[in-house]
Design a protein around this motif. Structure first.
Motif, PDB file in Angstrom:
ATOM      1  N   ALA A   1     -30.255   7.104 -35.680  1.00  0.00           N
ATOM      2  CA  ALA A   1     -30.935   6.110 -34.834  1.00  0.00           C
ATOM      3  C   ALA A   1     -30.943   6.549 -33.375  1.00  0.00           C
ATOM      4  CB  ALA A   1     -30.220   4.758 -34.945  1.00  0.00           C
ATOM      5  N   VAL A   2     -31.954   6.072 -32.652  1.00  0.00           N
ATOM      6  CA  VAL A   2     -31.907   6.111 -31.193  1.00  0.00           C
ATOM      7  C   VAL A   2     -31.063   4.900 -30.787  1.00  0.00           C
ATOM      8  CG1 VAL A   2     -33.229   5.974 -29.060  1.00  0.00           C
ATOM      9  CG2 VAL A   2     -34.191   7.139 -31.057  1.00  0.00           C
ATOM     10  N   VAL A   3     -29.990   5.125 -30.037  1.00  0.00           N
ATOM     11  CA  VAL A   3     -29.025   4.054 -29.743  1.00  0.00           C
ATOM     12  C   VAL A   3     -29.173   3.590 -28.301  1.00  0.00           C
ATOM     13  CG1 VAL A   3     -26.591   3.388 -29.749  1.00  0.00           C
ATOM     14  CG2 VAL A   3     -27.426   5.040 -31.434  1.00  0.00           C
ATOM     15  N   TYR A   4     -29.359   2.284 -28.141  1.00  0.00           N
ATOM     16  CA  TYR A   4     -29.436   1.663 -26.811  1.00  0.00           C
ATOM     17  C   TYR A   4     -28.188   0.789 -26.616  1.00  0.00           C
ATOM     18  CZ  TYR A   4     -34.421   2.890 -26.910  1.00  0.00           C
ATOM     19  OH  TYR A   4     -35.623   3.557 -26.976  1.00  0.00           O
ATOM     20  N   LEU A   5     -27.432   1.074 -25.564  1.00  0.00           N
ATOM     21  CA  LEU A   5     -26.214   0.306 -25.267  1.00  0.00           C
ATOM     22  C   LEU A   5     -26.333  -0.340 -23.900  1.00  0.00           C
ATOM     23  CD1 LEU A   5     -23.460   2.934 -26.159  1.00  0.00           C
ATOM     24  CD2 LEU A   5     -23.739   0.779 -27.339  1.00  0.00           C
ATOM     25  N   ASP A   6     -25.824  -1.567 -23.747  1.00  0.00           N
ATOM     26  CA  ASP A   6     -25.687  -2.075 -22.378  1.00  0.00           C
ATOM     27  C   ASP A   6     -24.307  -1.674 -21.850  1.00  0.00           C
ATOM     28  OD1 ASP A   6     -23.827  -3.970 -23.295  1.00  0.00           O
ATOM     29  OD2 ASP A   6     -25.205  -5.657 -23.170  1.00  0.00           O
TER      30      ASP A   6
END
Length: 684
Positions: free
Chosen positions: A24-29
């Protein structure tokens, strides 16, 4: 297997998330990234994603979308899935080619229902269902471009960043800070048709802005999940206004009530307002190396608790400032390096001098194992000596890779010892001791007269003098330690002189720090007028006066100051020390200031019957687990003190210290003058 705690709770939550991360392409805050950083580390995320590359991105409006060969996205977010957060999700999906999307939120579904402003009856009917998540799953498919694509919305309690087995912080709630009397003006202004609040004692949840209430409920949701992981039924106690509101919300949180019925263990969860003792937060009495690391070294970008360690010593680059940004910084969190983690945990619990010897011992042993040509040296540990050991590793890449975590902690030690603030720390400590003695021997006006000569404008200052930020720290220290001050003409005159000196110093500052910009309300030093500086200083002293009244409602914990006498110097006695001693007192006296929060009719009946029958009231020392949550931040020294106290007073009791963030002295002025305390940005 070790007993459940902050580390196992956070790792378990992350394993649930990482199970969805493959390719996955991972987006984190930022808050979730910090939780990952302290619990599993980025390496564990890379392993979970697998594949030839890991595309890790910071979640935000500017985040890049997914390319045609990137069909899957994983969003890991600390906030409610509402408002701007959902708009950002929509925008990222709209410029991507994803066909499978997983959105994980750290906030439980019941809180999403609360945020939807449904009536109590409707909330009860929807218990156990997840309509908010299901509706969002449909929206995610729509935004990806086809209802045949796959979307999942999940909850994982990513509340904590575990710093040590006995200590954890809540990155998403770093800005949560107890209210001050001056906040009442804003609260009263928002209730024109209702009775005005006369003091913080009258404050309850109904008087708080909706954003702050939701932030509290998000925290409560995470804490309830933590107690579920520990397998405990928690009794909630509080000390302070905001703590009372948070404790009451957890005690009466519907999912928590149901969970407690099946819990086998018992725990006391005691919330404490930081504002009741700011002396410990800004003081320099802690003899701990890690506390100095956190105070001296620059913050790791995007983090509230970790720092940057300059790694240039391990390269062939010249140690020049222009080269510093070429090498990725090191840090203190060593979640995947077992020997480094062991050293880190020992540094948290031993004194400065012992810590230096422990760092040296670990470096010597590591170099010996790698057969590096180390020259043994005894006696005092010096920065030069540690540097010489560290540089042995840079000629051996395998050794460097094997001991990378240890080398980061070694370099952090060297950079802390060599930092110019190191000498200033000792100066602060000496001056604080002098002020403590003066407070007992003379009036507050005389104490302020001692401060006056050290207030210098930019043109008069040397590197050894106190900066405007240093002066703010000292003033907070003094006004917090003295408590309530009776008004008198001498004090007014002394304060007026200090105000004028500060106004001049602020006005002449050529370059304003972020803190000064916040206090002065002016982005540019060139645009600042003398009157603006004067008005800001007046507001500053209003806040200092608020600090003196923080313990005015206390009966038992009214003072943190012990006057000196002919044989002993005056001392500061931390509020947390007093609280823990009271909780663990073998006589078990009824707590005077520590308030128990009832969670239903049974507790209310117990409290009522105890007035005329022999019914034992809940006591925070009743249970084998004590969880102490400091709202507004805690120092490394305070966490160590609490751990040591519990070990000595009641060895069978386990203690966990939780807080909103790890503090360094400058954090407190930043929090005191934050403009968003009442209306936090929760992304809605």
């Amino acid at each position: 297997m070790s007993a459940p705690g902050a580390s196992s709770f956070t790792r378990e939550a992350w394993e649930r998330v990482l199970a969805k991360a493959k390719r996955a392409v991972v987006y984190l805050d930022a808050a979730c990234a910090e939780s990952l950083h302290w619990s599993c580390g980025s390496r564990r995320l890379l392993e979970a994603v697998g594949g030839p590359a890991c595309h890790l991105r910071e979640f935000g409006p500017e985040a890049a979308g997914g390319a045609a060969d990137q069909p899957k996205a994983l969003f890991v977010l600390s906030r409610l899935l509402k408002g701007r957060t959902v708009e950002t999700l929509r925008d990222i999906l709209g410029r991507s080619h994803f066909r499978y999307c997983v959105a994980v939120t750290a906030v439980a579904h019941p809180v999403h229902l609360t945020a939807s402003h449904l009536p109590a009856g409707a909330l009860a009917e929807l218990e156990g269902q997840r309509p908010v998540f299901e509706q969002l799953e449909e929206k995610l498919c729509e935004w990806m471009g086809s209802m045949n694509y796959t979307a999942e919305v999940l909850h994982a309690p990513l509340l904590l960043a575990p710093v040590a087995p006995h200590l954890a912080v809540t990155p998403a709630f770093a800005s949560l800070f107890p209210l001050l009397p001056r906040d009442l003006r804003l609260l009263n202004g928002a209730r024109p048709d209702r009775r005005k609040l006369g003091s913080l004692a009258e404050l309850d949840a109904s008087a708080l802005p909706p954003e702050l209430l939701l932030q509290i409920r998000c925290l409560v949701s995470g804490l309830s999940a933590f107690c579920e992981h520990l397998g405990v039924r928690e009794e909630c106690f509080s000390l302070g206004t905001l703590s009372r509101i948070v404790a009451a919300d957890l005690a009466n949180y519907a999912p928590a009530k149901n969970r407690r019925k099946a819990a086998a263990g018992r725990a006391s969860l005691v919330f404490v307002d930081r504002t009741l003792d700011l002396t410990g937060a800004v003081g320099h009495h802690g003899d701990n190396l890690v506390e100095k690391m956190i105070s001296f070294l620059p913050k790791l970008p995007g983090h509230t608790n970790d720092v940057m360690v300059n790694m240039i010593e391990l390269t062939a680059l010249q140690p020049k400032e222009e080269n510093y940004t070429m090498i990725a910084p090191g840090c203190l969190a060593q979640s995947n390096d077992t020997p480094a983690r062991a050293l880190w945990e020992s540094l948290l619990t031993i004194k400065h001098k012992e810590a230096l010897m422990e760092v040296r011992r670990h470096l010597v042993e590591a170099a010996s194992r790698e057969n590096l040509p180390i020259k043994m040296s005894m006696g005092r540990v010096t920065p030069g000596q540690l540097t010489s050991y560290i540089q042995l590793f840079k000629r051996n890449f395998r050794a460097l890779e094997s001991h990378c975590g240890l080398l980061q902690l070694g370099l952090a030690t060297v950079q802390t010892l060599k930092h110019p603030f190191s000498a200033k720390w000792d100066n602060f400590l000496a001056f604080e001791r002098l002020l403590l003695q003066s407070i007992g021997e003379s009036s507050m006006s005389n104490v302020l007269h001692q401060i006056l000569p050290i207030i210098k404008s930019f043109s008069q200052r040397t590197s050894d003098d106190y900066s405007p930020e240093d002066l703010l720290i000292l003033l907070v220290y003094i006004y917090s330690v003295v408590g309530e001050i009776p008004a008198d003409k001498d004090l007014d005159a002394a304060e007026e002189m200090v105000k004028m000196a500060l106004t001049v110093a602020f006005s002449e500052e050529p370059k304003q720090s972020p803190l000064l910009k916040k206090i002065l309300g002016c982005e540019s030093a060139g645009n600042l007028t003398f009157q603006q500086a004067r008005d800001a200083v007046e507001e500053l002293f209003d806040s200092l006066h608020d600090i003196t009244t923080a313990r005015s409602l206390m009966k038992q914990f009214k003072s943190v100051y012990i006057p000196g006498n002919h044989t002993h110097q005056a001392t500061y006695k931390p509020l947390l020390k007093q609280v823990v001693e009271e909780i663990l007192d073998p006589e078990r006296p009824d707590p005077v200031d520590i308030e128990h929060m009832s969670s239903g009719l049974t507790d209310l009946l117990k409290t009522g019957f105890s007035m005329f029958m022999k019914v034992s009231r809940p006591h925070p020392g009743d249970h084998p687990l004590l969880i102490l949550f400091v709202i507004g931040g805690v120092t490394i020294s305070e966490a160590k003190m609490v751990k040591d106290l519990v070990s000595s007073l009641k060895p069978g009791t386990q203690v966990i210290v939780l807080s909103t963030q790890l503090l360094k002295p400058l954090n407190i002025p930043e929090q005191l003058f934050a403009s968003d305390r009442l209306q936090p940005d929760i992304g809605i």
